[in-house]
Design a protein around this motif. Sequence first.
Motif, PDB file in Angstrom:
ATOM      1  N   GLY A   1       0.779  -1.229   0.000  1.00  0.00           N
ATOM      2  CA  GLY A   1       0.000   0.000   0.000  1.00  0.00           C
ATOM      3  C   GLY A   1       0.809   1.277   0.000  1.00  0.00           C
ATOM      4  O   GLY A   1       0.236   2.367  -0.017  1.00  0.00           O
ATOM      5  N   TRP A   2       2.143   1.188   0.001  1.00  0.00           N
ATOM      6  CA  TRP A   2       2.968   2.392  -0.027  1.00  0.00           C
ATOM      7  C   TRP A   2       3.118   2.904  -1.453  1.00  0.00           C
ATOM      8  O   TRP A   2       3.331   2.133  -2.383  1.00  0.00           O
ATOM      9  CB  TRP A   2       4.352   2.119   0.561  1.00  0.00           C
ATOM     10  N   ASP A   3       3.008   4.247  -1.608  1.00  0.00           N
ATOM     11  CA  ASP A   3       3.196   4.897  -2.900  1.00  0.00           C
ATOM     12  C   ASP A   3       3.935   6.210  -2.633  1.00  0.00           C
ATOM     13  O   ASP A   3       3.381   7.135  -2.027  1.00  0.00           O
ATOM     14  CB  ASP A   3       1.857   5.158  -3.578  1.00  0.00           C
ATOM     15  N   ILE A   4       5.199   6.270  -3.062  1.00  0.00           N
ATOM     16  CA  ILE A   4       6.043   7.431  -2.778  1.00  0.00           C
ATOM     17  C   ILE A   4       6.506   8.033  -4.102  1.00  0.00           C
ATOM     18  O   ILE A   4       7.029   7.326  -4.972  1.00  0.00           O
ATOM     19  CB  ILE A   4       7.256   7.038  -1.914  1.00  0.00           C
ATOM     20  N   THR A   5       6.298   9.338  -4.254  1.00  0.00           N
ATOM     21  CA  THR A   5       6.722  10.064  -5.451  1.00  0.00           C
ATOM     22  C   THR A   5       7.518  11.288  -5.011  1.00  0.00           C
ATOM     23  O   THR A   5       7.107  11.997  -4.085  1.00  0.00           O
ATOM     24  CB  THR A   5       5.518  10.508  -6.287  1.00  0.00           C
ATOM     25  N   ALA A   6       8.634  11.541  -5.678  1.00  0.00           N
ATOM     26  CA  ALA A   6       9.474  12.680  -5.299  1.00  0.00           C
ATOM     27  C   ALA A   6      10.122  13.270  -6.546  1.00  0.00           C
ATOM     28  O   ALA A   6      10.394  12.563  -7.525  1.00  0.00           O
ATOM     29  CB  ALA A   6      10.544  12.256  -4.301  1.00  0.00           C
ATOM     30  N   ARG A   7      10.338  14.594  -6.478  1.00  0.00           N
ATOM     31  CA  ARG A   7      11.077  15.293  -7.530  1.00  0.00           C
ATOM     32  C   ARG A   7      11.866  16.410  -6.875  1.00  0.00           C
ATOM     33  O   ARG A   7      11.324  17.149  -6.034  1.00  0.00           O
ATOM     34  CB  ARG A   7      10.136  15.876  -8.582  1.00  0.00           C
ATOM     35  N   THR A   8      13.125  16.535  -7.251  1.00  0.00           N
ATOM     36  CA  THR A   8      13.948  17.574  -6.646  1.00  0.00           C
ATOM     37  C   THR A   8      14.949  18.109  -7.653  1.00  0.00           C
ATOM     38  O   THR A   8      15.333  17.419  -8.610  1.00  0.00           O
ATOM     39  CB  THR A   8      14.696  17.028  -5.406  1.00  0.00           C
ATOM     40  N   LEU A   9      15.369  19.353  -7.436  1.00  0.00           N
ATOM     41  CA  LEU A   9      16.436  19.996  -8.192  1.00  0.00           C
ATOM     42  C   LEU A   9      17.511  20.424  -7.197  1.00  0.00           C
ATOM     43  O   LEU A   9      17.197  21.032  -6.166  1.00  0.00           O
ATOM     44  CB  LEU A   9      15.914  21.222  -8.948  1.00  0.00           C
ATOM     45  N   PHE A  10      18.769  20.092  -7.497  1.00  0.00           N
ATOM     46  CA  PHE A  10      19.841  20.536  -6.616  1.00  0.00           C
ATOM     47  C   PHE A  10      21.030  20.982  -7.465  1.00  0.00           C
ATOM     48  O   PHE A  10      21.266  20.483  -8.565  1.00  0.00           O
ATOM     49  CB  PHE A  10      20.248  19.449  -5.622  1.00  0.00           C
ATOM     50  N   ASN A  11      21.763  21.971  -6.944  1.00  0.00           N
ATOM     51  CA  ASN A  11      22.855  22.575  -7.691  1.00  0.00           C
ATOM     52  C   ASN A  11      24.158  21.806  -7.495  1.00  0.00           C
ATOM     53  O   ASN A  11      24.175  20.721  -6.889  1.00  0.00           O
ATOM     54  CB  ASN A  11      23.013  24.051  -7.306  1.00  0.00           C
ATOM     55  N   ASP A  12      25.258  22.418  -7.993  1.00  0.00           N
ATOM     56  CA  ASP A  12      26.554  21.727  -7.926  1.00  0.00           C
ATOM     57  C   ASP A  12      27.011  21.500  -6.499  1.00  0.00           C
ATOM     58  O   ASP A  12      27.779  20.562  -6.227  1.00  0.00           O
ATOM     59  CB  ASP A  12      27.610  22.541  -8.681  1.00  0.00           C
ATOM     60  N   ALA A  13      26.562  22.365  -5.571  1.00  0.00           N
ATOM     61  CA  ALA A  13      26.937  22.207  -4.165  1.00  0.00           C
ATOM     62  C   ALA A  13      25.976  21.281  -3.432  1.00  0.00           C
ATOM     63  O   ALA A  13      26.054  21.160  -2.208  1.00  0.00           O
ATOM     64  CB  ALA A  13      26.970  23.571  -3.475  1.00  0.00           C
TER      65      ALA A  13
END
Length: 712
Positions: free
Chosen positions: A572-584
């Motif tokens: 029953g688990w449903d995990i969605t993620a989106r991220t932006l990260f820079n060079d640091a």
Amino acid sequence: MADMLSRLAALLFFVALSCPAAAQQTATDKPPTVLIADELLIREDRVLVARGNVEAFQGTTRITASEIRYDQSAGSLEIRGPIAITDGGRTTILASAASLDENLRTGLLSSARLVMNQQLQLAAVRMQRVTPRYDQLYKTTVTSCRICEDGKPPLWQIRAKRVIHDREERQIYFDQAQFRIRNIPVAYFPRLRLPDPTVERTTGFLIPSLRTTSELATGIKIPYFIAIDPHRDITVTPYVSARTRTLELRYRQAFVNGRIDFETAVSRDDERPGETRGYLFGLGNFELRDDFRLTFDLELTSDDAYLENYGYSGKDRLDSALTISRARRDEFISAGLINYKSLRDGDVNAELPTVVADLYYETRYFPQGFGGELRFTANAHSHFRYSDEDIIGRDVSRVNVDTDWLRGWTLPGGLRADATVGLSADLFNITQDSTTPQNQTQLSPRTALALRYPLAKTSQDGVSHLLEPVAQIGWTGGDRLDIPNEESTRVEFDGGNLLSLSRFPRADRRERGTVGAWGINWSRYNPQGWDSSMTLGQVVRAKADDSFTVSSGLTGTSSDLLLAGQFKTPGGWDITARTLFNDAFDFTKAEFRGEYSTGRGRIGGTYIWLDEDEEIGSVGNVSEILLDGFYRVDRHWTTRANWRYDFSANGAVTAGAGVSYNNECVSVDFSVDRRFTTSTSLEPSTTLGLNIGLNGFSARKGTETYTRTCKS
């Protein structure tokens, strides 16, 4: 075997006896009567007596009893119980004894119980079938609650001196009716009319509801439904409290090719003394000739706070739109007109693009000579501001025409190549802006080549993996026109546009120069439910594009890294993620949604983080979390809750909780909602809602899921 033979002999004898009558009845379309019994005899006075497991059929009517006596000369039936009479499967009559005519349509029944649609039951000392249309019951108790044999009264009941059931109009009329909770009288009605459960819609009062808010105090809504005809209806709902007098209306109409639905309300309240407040929302959807579809929605309100004060809508920007469109396999046409109104603090509607018009056409061809796909797109757009001030009242119109050729190849070793060659022509007309030339045009050639190398594997247990490295190099010629950024102010960088030639959402902006992109897509599919996917990617360009803002993640010659993924489990688990990260490896944007579902409930949470971006009016970081869910405690009780918290402001935005109870005869819903935000037109408020519904007086059949069980 002897019992079976006696039943068969009784049936054949009775059918033979009734054949002459059946022949005469054919002329009047009167169905013949069929009788089955363990024992059958004819007395000297020509009275037919059937005893033991008696069943009689006539048309859709079926009777079971212990004994039936049929007097052919009088045309009457004497029946001894226990008796069960069903008519078409929707109505069942139970009685201890009955005296009916030979058509089973008029007569008298003792200790009768009438059960409708397996929902509503009417128990009476005596029941009389006056005519084929009316049933009359005396000293009657009516309920849809399950009655147990423990002697306890039902949860609710209506007691009446007399009840008349109109089978033709499907209405129930009560004389001297008492409404009781358990066995306590709480209301008295000299006359009362209710629809029977087989009615889908009929004119009359609906169940009232209570609403308490800190702004409008405690009030009651009493809806009255008017069925104008089979295709139209209107619901009139007075809403009265110590601080408001409101009239709500809802009108619905169905047509052969579509339908419309309008909701409106008019109020006089203490929030704005002396003012008449209101709103009007409407929807419509119609199918036209040649596969075209017409849709519209109307959203109007008298002031910025009305919708929130009365709980009609949480929208802070209203849009009224009219659209005509057609979608076919190789063609799409759309024409739309939208009028916007902002309810946000600080927004001046005269200075915002209020009237927006769009015309869009796209078609594609598959030429046989050189293969691939040839795509042609044309888009005309215009937006208008009511302000006449220079720059602030800027109006923009544009026409964009795009032609693209797309072709794909599978190279040796499984490498996939996709090529695109295209040309765009743009025309802009900008008025009421002294800093920008009014008419500007441009041609923009472009080309791109994308390479993919999909690697797939499937194991013996059915688990499949896909790993796909991707890369693209693209070029768009021409220089950007000196035009203001009116439409592409918000840019989202995600896996859907990683390989796009332009990541601006609208055609008033295009990425220029040489741009490259790389990425890796990975997915895993398990027939047992363990599924996951991930995308990693980045965009690089020869020259930075200053039209991208910080929050887009696309500034500079190298974009932020994009990482997105999804994970599902059979539990029953449903995990969605989106991220932006820079060079640091500092996050510039993050979105996370996690959800856990079971057969009895669901709980989910969403978290969002955005860096400060003054170019789009975002002052300070955005950091918010939203939690929501419900839990079914048992077959009758369900709880729910939601909570939204702003970490940047260190305070809650909204919160709510509710509980509902459902069984076979009643539905109760109680909710508490709190809004903590403050604006020039709104104050923090708390809303309490209570809705109580009596099941049984509707066409909806109660589900066994909510049916209570009796203790042994």
